[in-house]
Design a protein around this motif. Sequence first.
Motif, short mmCIF file in Angstrom:
data_model
loop_
_atom_site.label_atom_id
_atom_site.label_comp_id
_atom_site.label_asym_id
_atom_site.label_seq_id
_atom_site.Cartn_x
_atom_site.Cartn_y
_atom_site.Cartn_z
N ASP A 54 -4.64 -17.14 9.74
CA ASP A 54 -6.07 -17.22 10.07
C ASP A 54 -6.86 -16.22 9.24
N ARG A 55 -6.31 -15.02 9.05
CA ARG A 55 -7.00 -14.02 8.23
C ARG A 55 -7.05 -14.47 6.76
N ILE A 56 -5.95 -15.00 6.25
CA ILE A 56 -5.94 -15.47 4.87
C ILE A 56 -6.94 -16.61 4.69
N ARG A 57 -7.02 -17.49 5.67
CA ARG A 57 -7.98 -18.60 5.60
C ARG A 57 -9.42 -18.06 5.51
N LYS A 58 -9.73 -17.06 6.31
CA LYS A 58 -11.06 -16.46 6.27
C LYS A 58 -11.31 -15.81 4.91
N LEU A 59 -10.26 -15.21 4.36
CA LEU A 59 -10.39 -14.55 3.06
C LEU A 59 -10.69 -15.58 1.97
N THR A 101 -8.94 -4.31 9.77
CA THR A 101 -9.48 -3.30 8.85
C THR A 101 -9.13 -3.64 7.41
N TYR A 102 -7.87 -4.05 7.18
CA TYR A 102 -7.46 -4.42 5.82
C TYR A 102 -8.20 -5.67 5.36
N LEU A 103 -8.37 -6.63 6.25
CA LEU A 103 -9.11 -7.84 5.91
C LEU A 103 -10.53 -7.50 5.48
N ASN A 104 -11.19 -6.61 6.21
CA ASN A 104 -12.56 -6.21 5.86
C ASN A 104 -12.59 -5.49 4.52
N GLN A 105 -11.55 -4.74 4.22
CA GLN A 105 -11.46 -4.07 2.92
C GLN A 105 -11.39 -5.10 1.79
N LEU A 106 -10.64 -6.16 2.02
CA LEU A 106 -10.54 -7.23 1.03
C LEU A 106 -11.85 -8.00 0.91
N PHE A 107 -12.52 -8.24 2.04
CA PHE A 107 -13.85 -8.85 2.00
C PHE A 107 -14.77 -8.04 1.09
N SER A 108 -14.74 -6.72 1.27
CA SER A 108 -15.62 -5.84 0.51
C SER A 108 -15.31 -5.90 -0.99
N CYS A 109 -14.03 -5.98 -1.33
CA CYS A 109 -13.64 -6.07 -2.74
C CYS A 109 -14.17 -7.37 -3.35
#
Length: 262
Positions: A117-122, A78-86
Amino acid sequence: MKGFGIFSWFSYPLPLKERLALIKDAGFKATSLWWGDEFGDKNRQPETARRLGLDIDYAHAPFDNPNDLWLDGINGDTYLNQLFSCIDDCSRHGIPTAVIHVTRLSSRPPVTSIGMDRIRKLVEHAETRQVNLALENMDSICHLDHIYEQLQSDRLGFCYDSGHENYNHPGADCLSRYGDKLFAVHLDDNWGDEDTHLLPYDGNINWEALGNKLKKCRDIPYLTLEVDFNRQNKRSRIYQDLSAAAFLSSAYQRLEKLCSSL
C-alpha cells in the motif's frame, strides 16, 4: 545514450563544488546527487552541478530505514514521507529520476499488504509529480518481483546495481529480469565477498557479459558509476596513492572500455 556519469561522492573528502568540477574535467557529462541533509543544503546541489555544465542523472533518496516500509508503525510512514519529499524535490529541480531502496542490503522483512500500500502511494505520487521512481536491487529480489507484478506504471522502474548483484544475489540476472524497466545504473565492481564499490574490471564481475545484457535493456541517458573506496579495506589499497583527478580519469577510462564492447 548521452554519455557517462558518476555519483558526486567518490570517497575524496572535498567540497562539493570542487568534486563536481573534477568530474566535469575528467570528461563526465552527468553526475548523481545524494539527497540527504548530511552535507549542507541539498537544494543548492542541482544548480551547482548545472553551472559547471553537468547534467543530473538521478537523485538518490536517503535509506535509513527501508525495511520499515513493510512493517506496521510510524517508522514506515516516516520513511514514506521522506521518499515523498525526495520526489517533490526532484520535480522542483527538474531531476528526472529518484532512486530508492525498498529493503536493506543484508536483511529484509517479508512482503506485506501495508508495504504494498505504501509503495502504491509512492508510485502514485511519482506519477503526479512526473518523476521516475527507480527501485534499486538490494537483498530484495522477491520484493521487486512482487512490486512489478502488482503495480504497472510508466513511472515505476529499476535501478541496476552491479555490485549488489555480484555480492548479494549473483544468480538473479537482474538486467534480463528487469531490463525493460531500467531507468538508471550503479556500475561498480567487487570480488563477491563485500560491497566494495571498486572500479569496473578491478573485481570479478564479467563486464563483457554485463555489457551484452545492457544492450538488450531499455535505453538510458547515462552509464553512471557509483564507485568509492574505504582506505582501510584491503581491496581498495590499489587506489590509495591516486589523486582525485587520477581516480576520476581511471573511472572514465573504465567506462570507455565497457562501451567499446557495447
